[in-house]
Enzyme design. Sequence first.
Site, mmCIF file in Angstrom:
data_model
loop_
_atom_site.group_PDB
_atom_site.id
_atom_site.type_symbol
_atom_site.label_atom_id
_atom_site.label_comp_id
_atom_site.label_asym_id
_atom_site.label_seq_id
_atom_site.Cartn_x
_atom_site.Cartn_y
_atom_site.Cartn_z
ATOM 1 C CG ASP A 52 -12.782 23.571 15.015
ATOM 2 O OD1 ASP A 52 -11.734 24.135 14.632
ATOM 3 O OD2 ASP A 52 -13.046 22.368 14.769
ATOM 4 C CG HIS B 3 -7.138 22.435 12.282
ATOM 5 N ND1 HIS B 3 -8.473 22.737 12.304
ATOM 6 C CD2 HIS B 3 -6.499 23.517 12.777
ATOM 7 C CE1 HIS B 3 -8.641 23.966 12.775
ATOM 8 N NE2 HIS B 3 -7.453 24.471 13.069
ATOM 9 N N GLY C 248 -5.715 16.139 14.261
ATOM 10 C CA GLY C 248 -4.919 15.376 15.228
ATOM 11 C C GLY C 248 -5.240 13.887 15.250
HETATM 12 P P1 13P Z 1 -9.654 15.269 13.338
HETATM 13 O O1 13P Z 1 -11.106 14.948 13.215
HETATM 14 O O2 13P Z 1 -8.847 14.655 12.249
HETATM 15 O O3 13P Z 1 -9.113 14.942 14.686
HETATM 16 O O4 13P Z 1 -9.489 16.844 13.129
HETATM 17 C C1 13P Z 1 -10.139 17.691 14.022
HETATM 18 C C2 13P Z 1 -9.930 19.113 13.699
HETATM 19 O O5 13P Z 1 -8.930 19.501 13.151
HETATM 20 C C3 13P Z 1 -10.997 20.047 14.101
HETATM 21 O O6 13P Z 1 -10.788 21.323 13.605
#
Ligand code: 13P
Length: 285
Positions: A82, A204, A206
């Site tokens: 990620d 992203h 979420g």
């Molecule tokens: P959140 O921490 O808001 O769930 O976002 C996670 C994310 O997009 C990781 O790339």
Amino acid sequence: MSLVSGQEVIRECASRGLVAGAFNTTNLETTMGIVQAVEKTGVPTFIQVAPTNAVLSGYEYIYDMVSRRVAGTDVPVALHLDHGRTLDDVRAALAAGFTSIMMDASGHPYDQNVKLSAEARALCPPGIALEVELGSIGGKEDDHGPEREFTTDPAEVADFVEAVGCDLLAVSAGNVHGYAPDARLDLDLLRRIQEAGSVPLVIHGGSGLGADQLGVLSDYDVVKVNVASDLRNAMIRTFGEAYVANPHEYSLIRVSTASVQAISDVVEQRIRSFNPRLGSPVAQS
Ligand code: 13P
């Protein structure tokens, strides 16, 4: 089963009309909680780690831990990098055995974003899914945020996707990383992005999006939704509550096991939120 490629998770979800979750891990409890929920729902999933969180253990430990846990499940799971920020991040994750990669060069000007993203494409062998980002998503992951944030410009999407040859496109359309309870997706913008290019989209941030927003994402060609903060908070909350209830608590295994369940409940809720037809046996918290 062995880890599968990111492309296989996307294909499998698309063929079953599902949206894949992409849940960030940092440690054993988080990994156990994610896979427990994945087994319960049967939805193919990405487990992911960003360089900011791989600092605790390194990519090899993450690979060993996730692949060992996934070996005991029948549900397809890909291991995803990620927010790789550099080509060295990409190389390190690939060398450790990751099956899916994000190169996030969205903080750079457009031409540099194209160049770095295309270089990441060249590093990824066939079968490894490549996600890139156009626009720059706001908010913070842990203590890290972008230097500037701006929404995805639909006019750039087709050229960008063609120039890079990506499998997945992360977009900025009101979604925000981190604790952002007021985040609202601009669904009109998301529709215009969807119509501008034929590439599966990634949302992203979420954790900040309510079930009403998550539940419509499949209508916009979204195939992957990233969730991190909610899981992290579930683990920290479990330990914090245990300490407040009993400052003399010393059973690490009891609290760790409770945190696995808390993380699993959050992951299950999220998977059901963006796949509403699965129903919702776990009460929303
Ligand atoms: P959140 O921490 O808001 O769930 O976002 C996670 C994310 O997009 C990781 O790339």
